[in-house]
Design a protein around this motif. Structure first.
Motif, PDB file in Angstrom:
ATOM      1  N   GLU A 144       8.536  72.255 -19.433  1.00  0.00           N
ATOM      2  CA  GLU A 144       9.797  71.955 -20.107  1.00  0.00           C
ATOM      3  C   GLU A 144      10.508  73.226 -20.554  1.00  0.00           C
ATOM      4  O   GLU A 144       9.877  74.243 -20.809  1.00  0.00           O
ATOM      5  CB  GLU A 144       9.571  71.095 -21.370  1.00  0.00           C
ATOM      6  N   LYS A 188       6.440  66.670 -27.080  1.00  0.00           N
ATOM      7  CA  LYS A 188       6.926  65.321 -26.765  1.00  0.00           C
ATOM      8  C   LYS A 188       7.792  64.753 -27.882  1.00  0.00           C
ATOM      9  O   LYS A 188       8.839  64.151 -27.621  1.00  0.00           O
ATOM     10  CB  LYS A 188       5.747  64.390 -26.477  1.00  0.00           C
ATOM     11  N   LYS A 195      11.797  63.892 -27.601  1.00  0.00           N
ATOM     12  CA  LYS A 195      12.284  62.552 -27.941  1.00  0.00           C
ATOM     13  C   LYS A 195      13.440  62.638 -28.944  1.00  0.00           C
ATOM     14  O   LYS A 195      14.473  61.989 -28.777  1.00  0.00           O
ATOM     15  CB  LYS A 195      11.141  61.711 -28.516  1.00  0.00           C
ATOM     16  N   ASP A 254       1.061  69.516 -27.345  1.00  0.00           N
ATOM     17  CA  ASP A 254       1.672  68.510 -26.463  1.00  0.00           C
ATOM     18  C   ASP A 254       2.431  67.464 -27.266  1.00  0.00           C
ATOM     19  O   ASP A 254       3.534  67.067 -26.896  1.00  0.00           O
ATOM     20  CB  ASP A 254       0.618  67.831 -25.588  1.00  0.00           C
ATOM     21  N   LYS A 255       1.842  67.003 -28.370  1.00  0.00           N
ATOM     22  CA  LYS A 255       2.498  65.993 -29.215  1.00  0.00           C
ATOM     23  C   LYS A 255       3.780  66.559 -29.826  1.00  0.00           C
ATOM     24  O   LYS A 255       4.805  65.892 -29.857  1.00  0.00           O
ATOM     25  CB  LYS A 255       1.550  65.518 -30.306  1.00  0.00           C
TER      26      LYS A 255
END
Length: 197
Positions: A110, A176, A180, A172-173
């Motif tokens: 990303e 993400k 979002k 990673d969380k």
């Protein structure tokens, strides 16, 4: 008869001299590199830019190494790092007319861009988001997910991700969750089908 023999001898000498000259040119590293190394345009600027103005194209020529079993060396400096990509994208982004500030994080998959722009309405906000996203798309491979935000609150999230390492438990969380929120709170640019209408 003597004239004919002397003419043939002189012709033979001239032809052998020309043949030797061709071999010397072919072996000259500055014209053609047989070593498997790169021939950059700037190595021989006079061959490609007769006017010698400083507006060079990027040009690289790779030649397969002629020695069997030997490969071309790839140095650590030949690889573009995520930090270099983030730097390039950030510089390109602040070069846009309405963008004043840009924070960029590049992960393995990303690109997250938090920017501050001079926008007065939703339409100009969407246009700037589109410009920022397309600018990042021009710098990274197509498989990268690119997410943009002009929300000042999300800038801190982007900067927090920059201080994490890929091996940390919550990285990673965090990525993400930030992606979002970026999608929910900020325009993400127009997709190609809308651009063509």
């Amino acid at each position: 008869m003597k004239k004919m023999i002397s003419a043939l001898a002189i012709s033979g000498i001239l032809l052998s001299a020309c043949g030797g000259n061709d071999q010397q040119i072919a072996d000259n590293d500055s014209v053609y590199k047989k070593s498997g190394n790169t021939m950059n345009q700037t190595d021989r600027n006079d061959l490609y830019n007769e006017s010698n103005d400083n507006q060079n194209y990027g040009f690289v020529r790779q030649v397969k190494n002629p020695v069997p079993g030997e490969s071309t060396n790839i140095n650590a400096g030949d690889v573009i790092t995520r930090e270099q990509l983030a730097n390039q994208i950030s510089k390109l982004t602040v070069g846009l007319p309405d963008v004043n500030d840009s924070s960029v994080v590049v992960t393995d998959a990303e690109v997250l861009i938090a920017y501050q722009a001079d926008t007065s309405d939703e339409r100009s906000r969407a246009q700037v988001a589109d410009q920022v996203k397309k600018t990042a798309e021009s710098a990274v491979p197509k498989w990268f997910g690119i997410y943009v935000t002009d929300d000042p609150a999300l800038r801190q999230n982007v900067e927090n991700i920059a201080s994490m390492t890929p091996n940390q438990a919550n990285t990673d969380k965090a990525v993400k969750d930030t992606v979002k929120m970026m999608k929910e709170n900020s325009p993400q640019g127009r997709n190609d089908t809308k651009m063509n209408q």
